[in-house]
Design an enzyme around this catalytic site. Structure first.
Site, PDB file in Angstrom:
ATOM      1  N   LYS A   1       3.455   5.469   2.015  1.00  0.00           N
ATOM      2  CA  LYS A   1       2.813   4.263   1.495  1.00  0.00           C
ATOM      3  C   LYS A   1       2.034   4.534   0.206  1.00  0.00           C
ATOM      4  CE  LYS A   1       2.116   3.075   6.349  1.00  0.00           C
ATOM      5  NZ  LYS A   1       2.230   4.446   6.879  1.00  0.00           N
TER       6      LYS A   1
ATOM      7  N   ASP B   1       6.406   8.287  10.220  1.00  0.00           N
ATOM      8  CA  ASP B   1       5.610   7.415   9.351  1.00  0.00           C
ATOM      9  C   ASP B   1       4.370   8.158   8.872  1.00  0.00           C
ATOM     10  OD1 ASP B   1       4.960   4.354   8.598  1.00  0.00           O
ATOM     11  OD2 ASP B   1       3.117   5.343   9.252  1.00  0.00           O
TER      12      ASP B   1
ATOM     13  N   TYR C   1      -3.467   9.235   4.274  1.00  0.00           N
ATOM     14  CA  TYR C   1      -3.656   9.975   5.524  1.00  0.00           C
ATOM     15  C   TYR C   1      -3.937  11.452   5.250  1.00  0.00           C
ATOM     16  CZ  TYR C   1      -1.230   6.020   7.823  1.00  0.00           C
ATOM     17  OH  TYR C   1      -0.830   4.785   8.271  1.00  0.00           O
TER      18      TYR C   1
ATOM     19  N   HIS D   1       0.486  -0.170   0.894  1.00  0.00           N
ATOM     20  CA  HIS D   1      -0.344  -0.009   2.083  1.00  0.00           C
ATOM     21  C   HIS D   1      -1.253  -1.211   2.349  1.00  0.00           C
ATOM     22  CE1 HIS D   1      -2.103   3.512   4.643  1.00  0.00           C
ATOM     23  NE2 HIS D   1      -2.125   2.380   5.310  1.00  0.00           N
TER      24      HIS D   1
END
Length: 336
Positions: free
Chosen positions: A77, A47, A52, A110
């Protein structure tokens, strides 16, 4: 797909999602090694997310691992600055380019809030406040909706983020779409007006935030739930360690772990899986990565029930103030 006889759950698309995956939030510099260690340990569910900053590292690790692409379930996402319908396909392609992949197994929205459109993932004003945008996450064309939400009729042309995600399914660049961090009301709105039921809803969920009614609602609607932060407030960014202590030190989890010769972490993960949910713990330690994967034991019903009583309705990740958007308004654990 081949998941080495791992436990999986069937999505409403017919695809299988491995019960345990590796989360890759934070520690960008450590993620290539972490993902590689996870794949070598047997993980087949990774994931990540655009915000990120770890997609390139994840992609490098997948390539180095030698594990066939078809044997890995990869989730990423859509970030909040790409909610405009014209940007959604571009955002997915950027993610695929950074991962070095031709498709995702799952593409999630997200958050249900849009930031100002543009290349800046965190656009802010001169006072440092995030700038949100008036882009709805759903294109609503139902007359009954407009009767109860007259203001929305003025911005119909912008209400297309989820619809744009639906269109991506036809391209083959993602096998499934879903959501993350939505309230019940927001999920219901998608179900009432979209043509594609989300395959997955990824949310904060752990023994101290169980959201039993909400998770049962998802079962009834055929939406799989993935638990992020399955260890609660382990992450320092939540800033709640001193106030509440740490979930992994909960006496009941520790006691149950001793019964099986396992850690409290492993018990927390096994509990989530026992309720039919996938879990995505994060770690950069090869030893902990292997330990988290070693959860092929079955909790006794009595132990599951005991953990079910630990619910404190404590939500650690609530970005409402930062985002300028009230999240989780109808859910348990809403931070005051």
């Amino acid at each position: 797909m081949s998941f080495q006889n791992q436990k999986t759950f069937k999505l409403n698309t017919g695809a299988e999602i491995p019960a345990i995956g590796l989360g890759t939030w934070q520690d960008e510099g450590a993620q290539e090694a972490a993902v590689l260690a996870a794949l070598k340990a047997g993980y087949r569910h990774i994931d990540t997310a655009r915000c990120y900053g770890t997609e390139p590292a994840v992609g490098k690790a997948i390539k180095q691992s030698g594990v066939p692409r078809n044997d890995i379930f990869v989730t990423s996402k859509l970030w909040n600055n790409r909610h405009h319908p014209d940007d959604v396909g571009l955002a997915l392609q950027e993610t695929l380019d950074d991962l070095g992949l031709e498709y995702l197994d799952l593409f999630l929205m997200h958050w249900p809030v849009a930031f100002k459109r543009g290349d800046d993932p965190f656009p802010s004003d001169k006072d440092g406040r995030l700038i949100t945008d008036n882009i709805d996450y759903l294109d609503v064309s139902s007359p009954s909706f407009y009767q109860s939400h007259p203001r929305e009729s003025r911005i119909t042309d912008k209400m297309k983020t989820y619809k744009a995600m639906e269109a991506l399914l036809k391209t083959g660049k993602t096998k499934a779409i879903g959501i993350s961090n939505f309230s019940k009301k927001e999920v219901e709105r998608i179900l009432e007006n979209a043509s594609t039921v989300p395959a997955v809803h990824q949310m904060e969920l752990h023994p101290w935030l169980q959201q039993k009614d909400f998770t049962e609602f998802h079962k009834q609607k055929g939406i799989h739930v993935t638990q992020y932060s399955p260890f609660g407030n382990q992450n320092e960014i939540y800033g709640s360690r001193e106030k509440y202590g740490q979930l992994v030190n909960d006496e009941k989890l520790v006691k149950i772990g001793k019964k099986y010769g396992k850690t409290s972490n492993q018990v927390a993960l096994a509990w989530g899986i026992s309720h039919g949910r996938s879990v995505i713990p994060k770690s950069k330690s090869p030893e902990r990565i292997k330990q988290n994967f070693d959860i092929a034991f079955k909790l006794d019903d009595s132990d599951i029930k005991e953990i079910d009583q630990l619910d404190k309705k404590l939500r650690f990740n609530d970005s409402s103030k930062d985002f300028g958007y009230e999240l989780f308004t109808d859910l348990e654990g809403k931070q005051k």
